[in-house]
Structures are given as structure tokens and as C-alpha cells.
Design a protein around this motif. Structure first.
Motif, PDB file in Angstrom:
ATOM      1  N   GLU A 145      84.091 110.295  95.955  1.00  0.00           N
ATOM      2  CA  GLU A 145      84.675 111.208  94.992  1.00  0.00           C
ATOM      3  C   GLU A 145      85.176 110.457  93.769  1.00  0.00           C
ATOM      4  OE1 GLU A 145      88.037 113.247  96.668  1.00  0.00           O
ATOM      5  OE2 GLU A 145      88.965 111.406  97.411  1.00  0.00           O
ATOM      6  N   LEU A 146      85.101 111.123  92.637  1.00  0.00           N
ATOM      7  CA  LEU A 146      85.579 110.549  91.393  1.00  0.00           C
ATOM      8  C   LEU A 146      87.097 110.442  91.412  1.00  0.00           C
ATOM      9  CD1 LEU A 146      84.873 109.637  88.443  1.00  0.00           C
ATOM     10  CD2 LEU A 146      85.342 112.004  87.785  1.00  0.00           C
ATOM     11  N   VAL A 147      87.609 109.293  90.998  1.00  0.00           N
ATOM     12  CA  VAL A 147      89.037 109.081  90.836  1.00  0.00           C
ATOM     13  C   VAL A 147      89.439 109.296  89.379  1.00  0.00           C
ATOM     14  CG1 VAL A 147      90.941 107.443  91.057  1.00  0.00           C
ATOM     15  CG2 VAL A 147      89.093 107.463  92.760  1.00  0.00           C
ATOM     16  N   ALA A 148      88.762 108.600  88.474  1.00  0.00           N
ATOM     17  CA  ALA A 148      89.094 108.667  87.063  1.00  0.00           C
ATOM     18  C   ALA A 148      87.929 108.147  86.256  1.00  0.00           C
ATOM     19  CB  ALA A 148      90.351 107.855  86.745  1.00  0.00           C
ATOM     20  N   THR A 149      87.826 108.593  85.026  1.00  0.00           N
ATOM     21  CA  THR A 149      86.819 108.092  84.106  1.00  0.00           C
ATOM     22  C   THR A 149      87.418 108.059  82.710  1.00  0.00           C
ATOM     23  OG1 THR A 149      84.530 108.348  83.327  1.00  0.00           O
ATOM     24  CG2 THR A 149      85.812 110.361  83.634  1.00  0.00           C
ATOM     25  N   LYS A 150      86.942 107.146  81.897  1.00  0.00           N
ATOM     26  CA  LYS A 150      87.455 106.999  80.544  1.00  0.00           C
ATOM     27  C   LYS A 150      86.331 106.674  79.585  1.00  0.00           C
ATOM     28  CE  LYS A 150      90.988 104.653  77.784  1.00  0.00           C
ATOM     29  NZ  LYS A 150      90.212 104.828  76.545  1.00  0.00           N
ATOM     30  N   ILE A 151      86.274 107.401  78.484  1.00  0.00           N
ATOM     31  CA  ILE A 151      85.405 107.051  77.377  1.00  0.00           C
ATOM     32  C   ILE A 151      86.034 105.860  76.664  1.00  0.00           C
ATOM     33  CG2 ILE A 151      84.414 107.854  75.189  1.00  0.00           C
ATOM     34  CD1 ILE A 151      84.581 110.707  76.395  1.00  0.00           C
ATOM     35  N   ARG A 152      85.220 104.862  76.318  1.00  0.00           N
ATOM     36  CA  ARG A 152      85.703 103.569  75.859  1.00  0.00           C
ATOM     37  C   ARG A 152      86.842 103.682  74.851  1.00  0.00           C
ATOM     38  NH1 ARG A 152      86.321  98.158  76.982  1.00  0.00           N
ATOM     39  NH2 ARG A 152      86.584  97.032  74.992  1.00  0.00           N
ATOM     40  N   ALA A 153      86.597 104.389  73.768  1.00  0.00           N
ATOM     41  CA  ALA A 153      87.608 104.542  72.727  1.00  0.00           C
ATOM     42  C   ALA A 153      88.145 105.962  72.672  1.00  0.00           C
ATOM     43  CB  ALA A 153      87.036 104.119  71.380  1.00  0.00           C
ATOM     44  N   GLY A 154      88.032 106.673  73.779  1.00  0.00           N
ATOM     45  CA  GLY A 154      88.440 108.054  73.818  1.00  0.00           C
ATOM     46  C   GLY A 154      89.329 108.376  74.995  1.00  0.00           C
ATOM     47  N   PRO A 155      89.339 109.637  75.406  1.00  0.00           N
ATOM     48  CA  PRO A 155      90.271 110.076  76.437  1.00  0.00           C
ATOM     49  C   PRO A 155      89.862 109.654  77.836  1.00  0.00           C
ATOM     50  CG  PRO A 155      88.876 111.887  75.772  1.00  0.00           C
ATOM     51  CD  PRO A 155      88.560 110.747  74.840  1.00  0.00           C
ATOM     52  N   ALA A 156      90.825 109.695  78.739  1.00  0.00           N
ATOM     53  CA  ALA A 156      90.600 109.499  80.158  1.00  0.00           C
ATOM     54  C   ALA A 156      90.720 110.830  80.882  1.00  0.00           C
ATOM     55  CB  ALA A 156      91.599 108.499  80.730  1.00  0.00           C
ATOM     56  N   TYR A 157      89.998 110.949  81.990  1.00  0.00           N
ATOM     57  CA  TYR A 157      90.031 112.149  82.818  1.00  0.00           C
ATOM     58  C   TYR A 157      90.308 111.730  84.253  1.00  0.00           C
ATOM     59  CZ  TYR A 157      87.640 113.927  78.706  1.00  0.00           C
ATOM     60  OH  TYR A 157      87.303 114.254  77.416  1.00  0.00           O
ATOM     61  N   TYR A 158      91.170 112.490  84.932  1.00  0.00           N
ATOM     62  CA  TYR A 158      91.615 112.131  86.265  1.00  0.00           C
ATOM     63  C   TYR A 158      91.386 113.264  87.247  1.00  0.00           C
ATOM     64  CZ  TYR A 158      94.074 108.408  83.809  1.00  0.00           C
ATOM     65  OH  TYR A 158      94.385 107.323  83.019  1.00  0.00           O
ATOM     66  N   ALA A 159      91.024 112.902  88.472  1.00  0.00           N
ATOM     67  CA  ALA A 159      91.021 113.872  89.549  1.00  0.00           C
ATOM     68  C   ALA A 159      92.434 114.394  89.766  1.00  0.00           C
ATOM     69  CB  ALA A 159      90.491 113.246  90.833  1.00  0.00           C
ATOM     70  N   ASP A 160      92.542 115.592  90.326  1.00  0.00           N
ATOM     71  CA  ASP A 160      93.862 116.191  90.528  1.00  0.00           C
ATOM     72  C   ASP A 160      94.780 115.289  91.339  1.00  0.00           C
ATOM     73  OD1 ASP A 160      92.754 119.673  90.802  1.00  0.00           O
ATOM     74  OD2 ASP A 160      93.202 118.427  89.053  1.00  0.00           O
ATOM     75  N   PHE A 161      94.232 114.640  92.359  1.00  0.00           N
ATOM     76  CA  PHE A 161      95.073 113.804  93.210  1.00  0.00           C
ATOM     77  C   PHE A 161      95.553 112.547  92.497  1.00  0.00           C
ATOM     78  CE2 PHE A 161      92.076 110.440  93.894  1.00  0.00           C
ATOM     79  CZ  PHE A 161      90.830 111.032  93.945  1.00  0.00           C
ATOM     80  N   ALA A 162      94.865 112.156  91.411  1.00  0.00           N
ATOM     81  CA  ALA A 162      95.199 110.929  90.705  1.00  0.00           C
ATOM     82  C   ALA A 162      96.094 111.154  89.491  1.00  0.00           C
ATOM     83  CB  ALA A 162      93.921 110.223  90.253  1.00  0.00           C
TER      84      ALA A 162
END
Length: 119
Positions: A46-63
Motif C-alpha cells: 500500500e502507498l504510504v506517501a508520495t511527493k512531486i519533486r518541487a511540489g506537494p506531498a500526498y499521504y495515506a490516511d493512516f500516515a
């Protein structure tokens, strides 16, 4: 080719913190995005988190609110994990999406690092 060296896992008590590191090496033009997946025994990855290099980060609900992706330099990024729960026990895998030297887009994975949270 890109290689990812992943480190920082280990054993920690519930409520504690860990800092996972992912260092890219090899030939590539740029890292475009990066992130982390995890897989617990008997569970789907499952995805934990992802981030665009110079942009926003996105997080799973649990994270969200506990974990943070940060970029240390052009080839290194970290996952800071605070307020760890026993449910966070899993193997954690970093990845990068890169633009290669020939301008194609490719994804590469780290070897994984084990996180164990005890009560």
C-alpha cells in the motif's frame, strides 16, 4: 540505470520515531517524484506517501499528520515517521520516478527496509 539505497528501519517502541532514507545513484536527468510503499505480512502493498519533486506531498490516511516526506538534496529524500503504532509494522520500499538521460520516464525501487513497532 538508477539504484536506490534504502536505510533507517529497525525496532522501535510504540510512540517512537524512525527516519527512513533513500539515496539515488546512477545516471538520470532528474527525479520527478518520489515516495514510499509498505507491505505487512499477509497484506497487499500500500502507498504510504508520495511527493512531486518541487511540489506537494500526498499521504495515506493512516500516515497523514504522523509521517513527512522531505527532500535532503538532489538525490536524497527521507520519510520521517513519528508517533509510530504497532500497525505500522511492515517492510517499507522507497521509489523514484525519474527522467532518464534519454528523456524517457522510468520508475525504480529500493530494496526495502523492515520496520517493527513494539508495544
Amino acid at each position: 540505470q538508477v539504484q536506490l539505497a534504502e536505510s533507517g528501519g529497525g525496532l522501535v517502541q510504540a510512540g517512537g520515531s524512525l527516519r527512513l532514507s533513500c539515496v539515488a545513484s546512477g545516471s538520470f536527468r532528474s527525479i520527478d517524484s518520489m515516495g514510499w510503499y509498505r507491505q505487512a505480512p499477509g497484506k497487499q502493498r500500500e502507498l504510504v506517501a508520495t511527493k512531486i519533486r518541487a511540489g506537494p506531498a500526498y499521504y495515506a490516511d493512516f500516515a497523514r499528520g504522523r509521517f513527512t516526506i522531505a527532500v535532503d538534496d538532489a538525490k536524497t529524500y527521507i520519510l520521517q515517521m513519528n508517533s509510530l503504532l504497532t500497525e505500522d509494522t511492515a517492510d517499507y520500499y522507497c521509489y523514484v520516478d525519474v527522467t532518464s538521460t534519454d528523456d524517457t520516464r522510468e520508475k525504480f525501487w529500493g530494496q526495502g527496509t523492515q520496520v517493527t513497532v513494539s508495544s
